[in-house]
Design a protein around this motif. Structure first.
Motif, PDB file in Angstrom:
ATOM      1  N   GLN A 257       0.878  -1.188   0.133  1.00  0.00           N
ATOM      2  CA  GLN A 257      -0.230   0.108   0.083  1.00  0.00           C
ATOM      3  C   GLN A 257       0.885   1.366  -0.042  1.00  0.00           C
ATOM      4  OE1 GLN A 257      -2.086   0.848   3.676  1.00  0.00           O
ATOM      5  NE2 GLN A 257      -1.302  -0.941   4.567  1.00  0.00           N
ATOM      6  N   ARG A 258       1.966   1.176   0.412  1.00  0.00           N
ATOM      7  CA  ARG A 258       2.853   2.394   0.804  1.00  0.00           C
ATOM      8  C   ARG A 258       4.066   2.252   0.171  1.00  0.00           C
ATOM      9  NH1 ARG A 258       1.317   6.555   3.011  1.00  0.00           N
ATOM     10  NH2 ARG A 258      -0.774   6.635   4.160  1.00  0.00           N
ATOM     11  N   TYR A 259       4.172   1.430  -0.880  1.00  0.00           N
ATOM     12  CA  TYR A 259       5.837   1.031  -1.224  1.00  0.00           C
ATOM     13  C   TYR A 259       5.793   1.163  -2.746  1.00  0.00           C
ATOM     14  CZ  TYR A 259      10.473  -0.165  -0.354  1.00  0.00           C
ATOM     15  OH  TYR A 259      11.809  -0.086  -0.237  1.00  0.00           O
ATOM     16  N   GLY A 260       4.675   1.698  -3.384  1.00  0.00           N
ATOM     17  CA  GLY A 260       4.452   1.625  -4.988  1.00  0.00           C
ATOM     18  C   GLY A 260       5.467   2.208  -5.907  1.00  0.00           C
ATOM     19  N   PHE A 261       6.011   3.564  -5.261  1.00  0.00           N
ATOM     20  CA  PHE A 261       6.894   4.217  -5.933  1.00  0.00           C
ATOM     21  C   PHE A 261       8.133   3.326  -5.691  1.00  0.00           C
ATOM     22  CE2 PHE A 261       5.327   8.921  -5.135  1.00  0.00           C
ATOM     23  CZ  PHE A 261       4.266   8.604  -5.757  1.00  0.00           C
ATOM     24  N   SER A 262       8.572   2.865  -4.658  1.00  0.00           N
ATOM     25  CA  SER A 262       9.923   2.204  -4.774  1.00  0.00           C
ATOM     26  C   SER A 262       9.860   0.747  -5.420  1.00  0.00           C
ATOM     27  CB  SER A 262      10.152   1.775  -3.109  1.00  0.00           C
ATOM     28  OG  SER A 262      10.114   2.925  -2.460  1.00  0.00           O
ATOM     29  N   SER A 263       8.719  -0.065  -5.242  1.00  0.00           N
ATOM     30  CA  SER A 263       8.463  -1.145  -6.129  1.00  0.00           C
ATOM     31  C   SER A 263       8.764  -1.090  -7.601  1.00  0.00           C
ATOM     32  CB  SER A 263       7.013  -1.751  -5.881  1.00  0.00           C
ATOM     33  OG  SER A 263       6.630  -1.903  -4.546  1.00  0.00           O
ATOM     34  N   VAL A 264       8.009  -0.034  -7.990  1.00  0.00           N
ATOM     35  CA  VAL A 264       8.057   0.242  -9.503  1.00  0.00           C
ATOM     36  C   VAL A 264       9.473   0.986  -9.846  1.00  0.00           C
ATOM     37  CG1 VAL A 264       6.721   2.367  -9.792  1.00  0.00           C
ATOM     38  CG2 VAL A 264       6.882   0.384 -11.636  1.00  0.00           C
ATOM     39  N   GLY A 265       9.868   2.004  -8.941  1.00  0.00           N
ATOM     40  CA  GLY A 265      10.819   2.749  -9.307  1.00  0.00           C
ATOM     41  C   GLY A 265      12.331   2.221  -9.043  1.00  0.00           C
ATOM     42  N   PHE A 266      12.387   1.259  -8.001  1.00  0.00           N
ATOM     43  CA  PHE A 266      13.572   0.453  -7.821  1.00  0.00           C
ATOM     44  C   PHE A 266      13.978  -0.734  -8.635  1.00  0.00           C
ATOM     45  CE2 PHE A 266      13.641   2.050  -3.286  1.00  0.00           C
ATOM     46  CZ  PHE A 266      14.084   3.315  -3.483  1.00  0.00           C
ATOM     47  N   ASN A 267      12.617  -1.224  -8.966  1.00  0.00           N
ATOM     48  CA  ASN A 267      12.682  -2.473 -10.058  1.00  0.00           C
ATOM     49  C   ASN A 267      13.231  -1.582 -11.429  1.00  0.00           C
ATOM     50  OD1 ASN A 267      11.217  -4.925 -10.901  1.00  0.00           O
ATOM     51  ND2 ASN A 267      10.944  -3.499 -12.478  1.00  0.00           N
ATOM     52  N   PHE A 268      13.009  -0.688 -11.709  1.00  0.00           N
ATOM     53  CA  PHE A 268      13.339   0.212 -12.908  1.00  0.00           C
ATOM     54  C   PHE A 268      14.921   0.652 -12.759  1.00  0.00           C
ATOM     55  CE2 PHE A 268      12.489   4.527 -15.150  1.00  0.00           C
ATOM     56  CZ  PHE A 268      13.233   4.096 -16.447  1.00  0.00           C
ATOM     57  N   LEU A 269      15.420   1.022 -11.764  1.00  0.00           N
ATOM     58  CA  LEU A 269      16.771   1.315 -11.529  1.00  0.00           C
ATOM     59  C   LEU A 269      17.638   0.190 -11.487  1.00  0.00           C
ATOM     60  CD1 LEU A 269      18.816   3.377 -10.556  1.00  0.00           C
ATOM     61  CD2 LEU A 269      18.291   3.021  -8.193  1.00  0.00           C
ATOM     62  N   ILE A 270      17.337  -0.938 -10.696  1.00  0.00           N
ATOM     63  CA  ILE A 270      18.141  -1.752 -10.671  1.00  0.00           C
ATOM     64  C   ILE A 270      18.334  -2.766 -12.134  1.00  0.00           C
ATOM     65  CG2 ILE A 270      18.301  -2.057  -8.244  1.00  0.00           C
ATOM     66  CD1 ILE A 270      16.421  -4.345  -8.147  1.00  0.00           C
ATOM     67  N   ALA A 271      17.075  -2.657 -12.717  1.00  0.00           N
ATOM     68  CA  ALA A 271      17.091  -3.455 -13.930  1.00  0.00           C
ATOM     69  C   ALA A 271      17.840  -2.775 -14.847  1.00  0.00           C
ATOM     70  CB  ALA A 271      15.693  -3.709 -14.476  1.00  0.00           C
ATOM     71  N   ALA A 272      17.974  -1.467 -15.009  1.00  0.00           N
ATOM     72  CA  ALA A 272      18.496  -0.596 -15.837  1.00  0.00           C
ATOM     73  C   ALA A 272      20.014  -0.713 -15.493  1.00  0.00           C
ATOM     74  CB  ALA A 272      18.100   1.021 -15.945  1.00  0.00           C
ATOM     75  N   LEU A 273      20.457  -0.921 -14.212  1.00  0.00           N
ATOM     76  CA  LEU A 273      21.871  -1.231 -14.136  1.00  0.00           C
ATOM     77  C   LEU A 273      22.242  -2.644 -14.460  1.00  0.00           C
ATOM     78  CD1 LEU A 273      24.691  -0.561 -12.652  1.00  0.00           C
ATOM     79  CD2 LEU A 273      23.629  -1.618 -10.673  1.00  0.00           C
ATOM     80  N   ALA A 274      21.288  -3.761 -14.168  1.00  0.00           N
ATOM     81  CA  ALA A 274      21.491  -4.989 -14.278  1.00  0.00           C
ATOM     82  C   ALA A 274      21.741  -5.329 -15.887  1.00  0.00           C
ATOM     83  CB  ALA A 274      20.721  -5.825 -13.694  1.00  0.00           C
ATOM     84  N   LEU A 275      21.174  -4.826 -16.422  1.00  0.00           N
ATOM     85  CA  LEU A 275      21.171  -5.358 -17.873  1.00  0.00           C
ATOM     86  C   LEU A 275      22.642  -4.966 -18.745  1.00  0.00           C
ATOM     87  CD1 LEU A 275      20.476  -2.935 -20.363  1.00  0.00           C
ATOM     88  CD2 LEU A 275      18.149  -3.218 -19.136  1.00  0.00           C
TER      89      LEU A 275
END
Lengths: 461, 461, 461
Positions: B84-102
């Motif tokens: 409920q209170r972690y939507g920004f981090s869920s989708v935002g950190f997913n975005f960040l670490i995916a961009a690094l990892a690839l």
């Protein structure tokens, strides 16, 4: 809320019907299937050439077309839903003006790209180009978002598509400029056109609705849907109309790495510049996309993944700095109220992309490109010096800026005509002047009523 | 909320900039276009072989790549927005670490997959592989979601990508294991690595933020966006790097039927086990996907639609049972706090997929595969007994589990270093320590203020 | 809320398990890979014909299949999330019945499309056809949305898929009707079947839950995700199973222009007919899609973009008028409670599409189609007069309406059996009878509690 000026009862239907009927008539008179969509022409050609059904351009480009299509309708549409009370209009007007613009773009681009015996021939490539042109209109929409009526937007779309086609014709056909992903033709053009329109439509008392010009928690998540679709499909966008084979392949890959690097630098700059080290959703939603814009011209060139990453890295930095420091200045000093910050996402990164393209073109040699030179720089392959190509690329940026700014100036004044129904300052960023808005979350109101009743009863007791 | 440890002002920009600059330098030194993305190489080869532009692998794999790309960024990203209170981090950190990892995966996998004259050659297949490796990191992210800072996640991504590439090299290159959809290399590896990391990072007082570790109505709908994109595109995921022709076709179809059967058994088990016969969104969001995981190894084999459906059916049952009965035990007895239940979606179904793959491989004959045996089991086609192949597949599962658990153990302890800024127990599952969070639904607060004022006035009167 | 009848503890698991186990057994007995998914068959054929891997139909159709797949699961699923308290059920039951229907459709269509030595052969084309048939079930779901239990829906799906396959067999195989995008077989059939079911299930006291049968702000935005995916991918839907080459290309393009014109006329009519000139989200979400439905039959024909735009333009007008004036009459006079207004989106536009198809077929000549006539009208190419083809198209519409209405009548009465657990009138449009629903936005309740406590303290003081 609904005064006479903004009442769309007559204006909107009239505009839609007249425009659509004109479009239908013009399509009837001017438009034909091309040799790959016409049953007879394709089968005749196919029999003669003993070719496979696969040679139909549909199979080369339709998957890219669909990705571009998603960017136009879901990407741009949802990116703008960040406004708390303007979600219907963001996604709904995006839908409306895109549906109009792609039809008009088919005609305008068909006209300028060359008629065949008085007819415009269309297929999947013209569909992609129509969507591209539509993208430019939607960028301008981002600058004026919340402050314009749907009729104003439809009128703007008609003029902008026309000017887009003129600029594109000058660049691609007359000058032989290369701009497959549209850093200049789409992004720079759309951004500066929109910025000039919003400058002309400057509202000194916009602070009356300023409290609505921001996001809430859920609207930021909706906007991330738009961001991610734009981000993921940008490789398809930049490669959609490049030459078959290595060109499409390379363009997609360059864009992929440019975006990845841009994402890292956007997050870094957001935490560095924002309050207290916290990330700002506006930066993530927008700046992380600048790497796609900046790879729009050079993406098809032999930019290398290394070069692409440098470009994306710089684009992310520029874009966040723009949001943080330049946008407030543009608003306070230059009176440019840029709702979505298109200057930071499309304007500056577009210029960066044009410059990178000019430099990369100036460095092109047959050693690097081999026989692929014909695909990427046909004029250079036929003898134009690479340095000249680079110069023409730079000149094209100047021409684009000129046409966009002048066009935006004129169209801005046209949009000021009262008959187009601009909303009042206090009604900006507010869906309910154009839409039947349902009660938001009835349950909460009910709870509030319950609290009120309870308290009242206690007082009476 | 913002103590010194979790303040990202310096840490996050520094980490992002240093990592990205290292990546750019390494790309500059090591990475080249492959023969299908390089203008000269492609045109030279094309002239020699008189081949069509269609032979460029781009046209075989790019549509699958884009589907995988959507799964990585929208699928994984939105699946985790259920909090409920972690939507920004869920989708935002997913975005960040995916961009690094690839980016890092491109280098690591390129290094292990074999250099060409000291250079890593890249194209659409390496892009898919980089996204696959990224997927593994995101699975681990699911286990530690809400309890780790973005800097911790970036550090974890760097280590995990490296170990992923080592494990993948041992399996695919050294042993000749078949695992096109990554039941072992992606899902089992990512799940058990993440479970071990979260075990090491065990928080005995996590109940302080436990009330935030759940969903609200809208966040569950956002999560369904993630679920559905993962579900729909899983056939593309499993078939993205299988051989051209029947192999891609068959893999996609097997996965399609496995997922359909899994969905039915997930709904059945959810209603059977949940309170009062009601369906539990957690099961639907996750267990219905287990059929894709479980078809990851055997999907390219002659599993038959019948076999695929049995596998999917079992995967759904196992997964719901895991959520209902095993996860609470893992948390209370083994101190494994698995936020998204990756053990149930990726861990157990991954092991099931590995076993199914080993059995199917052991039963392979030339009678069944014909000349297709070269594509699916090249070693068997060259003389390795099918039973040996089956044994190697089983051995590969053990190796994967070993590397994942050992790697997770070490990386978990590294992440405990205070400098990486883990949030305090009471600040877990809370966006506002990392993000500028907008006022949620201002209108409601205003209503509350209005109620308060009203009541106050009544009291005064 | 949870009385015995609607408790799904036993009913739902039992239904799912029994149906899925039957499906698995039938797949084991009846289903085989076709010659393009079977390793041996494909490699044998490929060696004999010296053909390329590209000749595998996977590469012609898989991108279209994935677009259709997104329409089925995200498009239909989210389109129905407009209901404020029925989002879980909309997207969740859509998911469940689609997963069932596509498996059963594989068997039913395989049976009627012709067995090969007692076996059903499957590949990407059968997957598309299964998704198409599923779409028809989901249209009917739209008519009964909110008023049926998941068990009722599963039972309805089994019957409807069967009748769909019978109708499709009569049209496509026996009569040689052309209906690539399914104006008749999918849309008309699904709509009138569902309308008859909802007629039989008429609830005179539905007003008890009427206040829940509407949208809130956020649910309308979720629904727009569904709308846009349906709109964007409809060109892929209509072209997914047309002949390779110009046919797929032309169909996609015709649909693209039909939808664009439809969007303009939908907005125009919405503003014209709705209260105070304001746009109504229901119209935008639905009527703008009618252009895709109406191009379902004639889309593959030489309709021309001009003709397509006229068709789309009319479809949008008809659809909005239906929502505004016809739906209330259907409910009050004919007792047809059509939750999603499928009559306006699929029913009337489907009939329009069938008529346009009949007229276009009757006008077909070899002059226009050349050797492409074999692809579009194989019977006409072999001597059937075009006028006869047109007559058969019209007859097919009548047959479809007949089977749909009769089938819906019978199935409606079957669904009335109490054991299927229909919800009570007051529990309609309410997720919480089937789902564990999380507390909505806890923070607000907490705020309310805080207000209550504060006031109480003031009173005590």
């Amino acid at each position: 809320m609904a005064d006479a000026a903004t009442n769309m009862r007559v204006k909107l239907p009239l505009t839609c019907f007249i425009l659509e009927i004109i479009l239908i008539i013009l399509f009837g008179v001017l438009v034909q299937y091309d040799h790959e969509t016409d049953a007879k022409a394709w089968h005749d050609r196919n029999t003669t050439h003993h070719s496979s059904e696969y040679d139909n351009d549909f199979y080369y480009r339709y998957p890219s077309f669909q990705d571009v299509h998603v960017m136009i309708f879901v990407g741009f549409g949802f990116l703008m839903t960040f406004l708390q009370r303007y979600g219907f209009s963001s996604v709904g007007f995006n839908f409306l003006i895109a549906a109009l613009a792609l039809q008009w773009a088919t005609l305008m681009q068909g006209f300028f790209h060359g008629m065949h015996g008085g007819k415009i021939h269309i297929g999947v490539e013209s569909m992609i180009n129509a969507d591209f042109c539509t993208g430019s209109v939607l960028i301008s929409f981002g600058a004026v978002l919340g402050k314009t009526s749907p009729v104003q937007l439809l009128v703007m779309a008609m003029f902008e598509v026309t000017l887009f086609a003129v600029n594109e014709f000058i660049l691609l056909t007359l000058l032989g400029t290369r701009d497959a992903g549209g850093s200049m033709t789409i992004h720079t053009f759309g951004a500066y056109f929109g910025l000039m329109v919003t400058r002309v439509l400057f509202r000194p008392n916009l602070d009356k609705s300023k409290h609505k010009n921001c996001s809430v928690y859920h609207s930021d998540l909706f906007a991330m849907i738009g961001t991610l679709y734009l981000w993921m499909f940008w490789p398809s966008f930049n490669s959609a109309i490049t030459a078959h084979g290595d060109d499409q392949h390379r363009t997609a890959m360059n864009t992929y790495y440019s975006l990845a690097a841009c994402t890292l630098s956007s997050y870094a700059m957001s935490a560095l510049t924002a309050h207290d080290g916290k990330l700002d959703m506006v930066h993530i939603q927008n700046a992380a996309l600048a790497g796609g814009v900046a790879a729009g011209t050079a993406g098809e060139m032999m930019l290398t993944p290394f070069g692409s990453m440098i470009v994306g890295f710089l684009a992310g930095i520029i874009s966040v700095l723009g949001f943080k420091y330049l946008s407030p200045v543009l608003e306070s000093k230059l009176k440019i109220q840029d709702t979505c910050g298109v200057h930071n996402l499309h304007g500056m990164p577009g210029i960066l992309g044009a410059i990178v393209g000019a430099v990369t073109a100036a460095l092109a040699t047959r050693d690097i490109y081999g026989n692929g030179l014909e695909d990427v720089f046909p004029d250079v392959a036929e003898g134009r010096p690479a340095a000249t190509q680079g110069g023409i690329q730079a000149l094209s940026l100047a021409i684009t800026l000129g046409i966009a700014l002048l066009g935006g100036l004129i169209v801005g004044f046209i949009l000021k005509l009262p008959m187009f129904g601009a909303p009042s300052d206090s009604a900006c960023f507010e869906d309910s002047i154009y839409w039947e808005v349902p009660g938001e979350e009835e349950s909460h109101e009910e709870q509030l009523t319950a609290v009120r009743t309870e308290e009242a009863e206690k007082l009476n007791a």
